[in-house]
Every structure is written in C-alpha cells, then in structure tokens.
Motif scaffolding. Structure first.
Motif, PDB file in Angstrom:
ATOM      1  N   LEU A   1       0.843  -1.184   0.000  1.00 30.75           N
ATOM      2  CA  LEU A   1       0.000   0.000   0.000  1.00 30.75           C
ATOM      3  C   LEU A   1       0.882   1.238   0.000  1.00 30.75           C
ATOM      4  O   LEU A   1       1.863   1.310   0.733  1.00 30.75           O
ATOM      5  N   ILE A   2       0.540   2.211  -0.842  1.00 31.37           N
ATOM      6  CA  ILE A   2       1.251   3.483  -0.937  1.00 31.37           C
ATOM      7  C   ILE A   2       0.458   4.529  -0.166  1.00 31.37           C
ATOM      8  O   ILE A   2      -0.733   4.733  -0.435  1.00 31.37           O
ATOM      9  N   HIS A   3       1.088   5.203   0.778  1.00 32.87           N
ATOM     10  CA  HIS A   3       0.465   6.285   1.541  1.00 32.87           C
ATOM     11  C   HIS A   3       1.040   7.591   0.992  1.00 32.87           C
ATOM     12  O   HIS A   3       2.259   7.744   0.943  1.00 32.87           O
ATOM     13  N   TYR A   4       0.185   8.515   0.563  1.00 32.31           N
ATOM     14  CA  TYR A   4       0.662   9.737  -0.086  1.00 32.31           C
ATOM     15  C   TYR A   4      -0.048  10.975   0.459  1.00 32.31           C
ATOM     16  O   TYR A   4      -1.125  10.886   1.025  1.00 32.31           O
ATOM     17  N   ALA A   5       0.589  12.131   0.270  1.00 31.55           N
ATOM     18  CA  ALA A   5       0.025  13.411   0.716  1.00 31.55           C
ATOM     19  C   ALA A   5      -1.010  13.900  -0.285  1.00 31.55           C
ATOM     20  O   ALA A   5      -0.764  13.904  -1.492  1.00 31.55           O
ATOM     21  N   LEU A   6      -2.154  14.324   0.217  1.00 33.34           N
ATOM     22  CA  LEU A   6      -3.206  14.833  -0.656  1.00 33.34           C
ATOM     23  C   LEU A   6      -2.849  16.181  -1.273  1.00 33.34           C
ATOM     24  O   LEU A   6      -3.369  16.543  -2.323  1.00 33.34           O
ATOM     25  N   ALA A   7      -1.950  16.931  -0.655  1.00 32.48           N
ATOM     26  CA  ALA A   7      -1.594  18.265  -1.153  1.00 32.48           C
ATOM     27  C   ALA A   7      -0.755  18.200  -2.425  1.00 32.48           C
ATOM     28  O   ALA A   7      -0.961  18.987  -3.351  1.00 32.48           O
ATOM     29  N   ASP A   8       0.208  17.268  -2.475  1.00 35.54           N
ATOM     30  CA  ASP A   8       1.127  17.270  -3.622  1.00 35.54           C
ATOM     31  C   ASP A   8       1.405  15.892  -4.215  1.00 35.54           C
ATOM     32  O   ASP A   8       2.136  15.776  -5.197  1.00 35.54           O
ATOM     33  N   GLY A   9       0.871  14.836  -3.633  1.00 31.25           N
ATOM     34  CA  GLY A   9       1.077  13.497  -4.174  1.00 31.25           C
ATOM     35  C   GLY A   9       2.379  12.841  -3.746  1.00 31.25           C
ATOM     36  O   GLY A   9       2.685  11.733  -4.183  1.00 31.25           O
ATOM     37  N   GLN A  10       3.151  13.504  -2.889  1.00 30.62           N
ATOM     38  CA  GLN A  10       4.417  12.929  -2.421  1.00 30.62           C
ATOM     39  C   GLN A  10       4.146  11.626  -1.688  1.00 30.62           C
ATOM     40  O   GLN A  10       3.310  11.585  -0.786  1.00 30.62           O
ATOM     41  N   ILE A  11       4.819  10.562  -2.088  1.00 33.01           N
ATOM     42  CA  ILE A  11       4.678   9.281  -1.414  1.00 33.01           C
ATOM     43  C   ILE A  11       5.405   9.372  -0.078  1.00 33.01           C
ATOM     44  O   ILE A  11       6.592   9.678  -0.024  1.00 33.01           O
ATOM     45  N   GLN A  12       4.673   9.133   0.994  1.00 35.53           N
ATOM     46  CA  GLN A  12       5.213   9.309   2.335  1.00 35.53           C
ATOM     47  C   GLN A  12       5.637   8.007   2.992  1.00 35.53           C
ATOM     48  O   GLN A  12       6.544   7.993   3.811  1.00 35.53           O
ATOM     49  N   GLN A  13       4.972   6.935   2.657  1.00 35.64           N
ATOM     50  CA  GLN A  13       5.276   5.663   3.296  1.00 35.64           C
ATOM     51  C   GLN A  13       4.795   4.541   2.393  1.00 35.64           C
ATOM     52  O   GLN A  13       3.831   4.707   1.650  1.00 35.64           O
ATOM     53  N   ILE A  14       5.463   3.421   2.476  1.00 36.06           N
ATOM     54  CA  ILE A  14       5.035   2.227   1.754  1.00 36.06           C
ATOM     55  C   ILE A  14       4.891   1.114   2.775  1.00 36.06           C
ATOM     56  O   ILE A  14       5.809   0.843   3.548  1.00 36.06           O
ATOM     57  N   TYR A  15       3.723   0.493   2.797  1.00 34.97           N
ATOM     58  CA  TYR A  15       3.439  -0.587   3.723  1.00 34.97           C
ATOM     59  C   TYR A  15       3.350  -1.882   2.932  1.00 34.97           C
ATOM     60  O   TYR A  15       2.730  -1.928   1.879  1.00 34.97           O
ATOM     61  N   GLU A  16       3.959  -2.942   3.468  1.00 32.57           N
ATOM     62  CA  GLU A  16       3.817  -4.243   2.839  1.00 32.57           C
ATOM     63  C   GLU A  16       3.647  -5.301   3.916  1.00 32.57           C
ATOM     64  O   GLU A  16       4.105  -5.131   5.045  1.00 32.57           O
ATOM     65  N   ALA A  17       2.962  -6.358   3.563  1.00 30.83           N
ATOM     66  CA  ALA A  17       2.688  -7.422   4.521  1.00 30.83           C
ATOM     67  C   ALA A  17       2.480  -8.727   3.759  1.00 30.83           C
ATOM     68  O   ALA A  17       2.328  -8.725   2.531  1.00 30.83           O
ATOM     69  N   THR A  18       2.439  -9.817   4.507  1.00 28.59           N
ATOM     70  CA  THR A  18       2.256 -11.126   3.870  1.00 28.59           C
ATOM     71  C   THR A  18       0.805 -11.400   3.503  1.00 28.59           C
ATOM     72  O   THR A  18       0.522 -12.279   2.703  1.00 28.59           O
ATOM     73  N   SER A  19      -0.132 -10.612   4.093  1.00 34.42           N
ATOM     74  CA  SER A  19      -1.544 -10.787   3.756  1.00 34.42           C
ATOM     75  C   SER A  19      -2.236  -9.431   3.812  1.00 34.42           C
ATOM     76  O   SER A  19      -1.742  -8.491   4.435  1.00 34.42           O
TER      77      SER A  19
END
Length: 146
Positions: free
Chosen positions: A4-22
């Motif tokens: 999952l990509i977490h991004y800022a609504l103001a400019d689209g900058q990707i702030q964090q990437i989450y990954e998991a096994t499920s």
C-alpha cells in the motif's frame, strides 16, 4: 505480497510504503496512520520502497503513480580548494524550490536564492542530497574539498 502506498493529498508525495504477507496484516499495519491517501502498488514497480518514494509521485488527477522529473545536481568547481576562501556553488537543473542536505545541515533553495554556496577549511568529501519532495528527484552529488 500486498503493498500500500500512503501519499500526501496536497502534492502526491509518497510518504510511506506498507507491505505485509496478507491483506489482513497490511490493514492492521495501516490502521493507526492518519489517513491521507492510499493506493495499491501497481505491477511492475518491483523496487525498494525508498526508490519508489524518491523517484515516483501520485498524480492527483488520475490517482496513478508516475515518475518524477529527473533533476541534476552540479557543483562548480568540483573539486575545490579547502582554503576557506574559494566557494563551491551547487545548483539543481531544472530548478525547483527545494531543500538540500549537506552533511547534517539542510539548506533551502528558493527563487530568490537558487544556489548553495559553501566553503571548506579542511580537506573533506561532501555528499549533497536532494531531500525527498514531490516535484523532482536527483541523484546525490559528491563534492571534494582538496
């Protein structure tokens, strides 16, 4: 593996990437984060999360992940004398307002002050890095004071 990509609504900058096994574990990881925007990572972006954050941005009109424009950091002169008098001037092309990290110091480049100008008293190697931002990315630059 769900990502999952977490991004800022103001400019689209990707702030964090989450990954998991499920998907369940991914949802659990993400639940405590203040909601900004979230997208799943598209097929074909199989690279380190830091690389995705550095080189890609979310297009807020289409909600797709697109490459950032590439900038180039240059320094002149490089190398430069470590005499405390000679300046080394760093520029970003194309210019966008941004912040650069040089050692532990952060310097803002603005329209009024678009260059980083510094001197050195001792021989050393500086690494100049563009701080993550939505408008552009650039490789770090190595500058030597000799």
């Amino acid at each position: 593996m769900p990502v999952l990509i977490h991004y800022a609504l103001a400019d689209g900058q990707i702030q964090q990437i989450y990954e998991a096994t499920s998907q369940e574990f991914l949802d659990w990881q993400y639940r405590d984060v203040a909601m900004a925007g979230a997208l799943t990572l598209p097929q074909g972006l199989d690279m380190a999360p830091s690389t995705v954050m550095e080189r890609y941005v979310v297009d807020l009109d289409t909600l797709t992940i697109i490459p950032k424009p590439v900038g180039v950091l240059t320094a002149a002169p490089n190398p430069f004398p470590a005499d405390g008098l000679t300046s080394c001037v760093v520029t970003l092309t194309p210019f966008v307002p941004c912040s650069l990290r040089i050692g532990t110091e952060v310097v803002a480049l603005t329209a009024q002050d678009p260059t980083l100008d510094f001197k050195a008293d001792l021989e050393q190697v500086f690494t100049i890095t563009l701080i993550l931002q939505a408008a552009i990315w650039a490789d770090s630059l190595r500058v030597e004071a000799i």
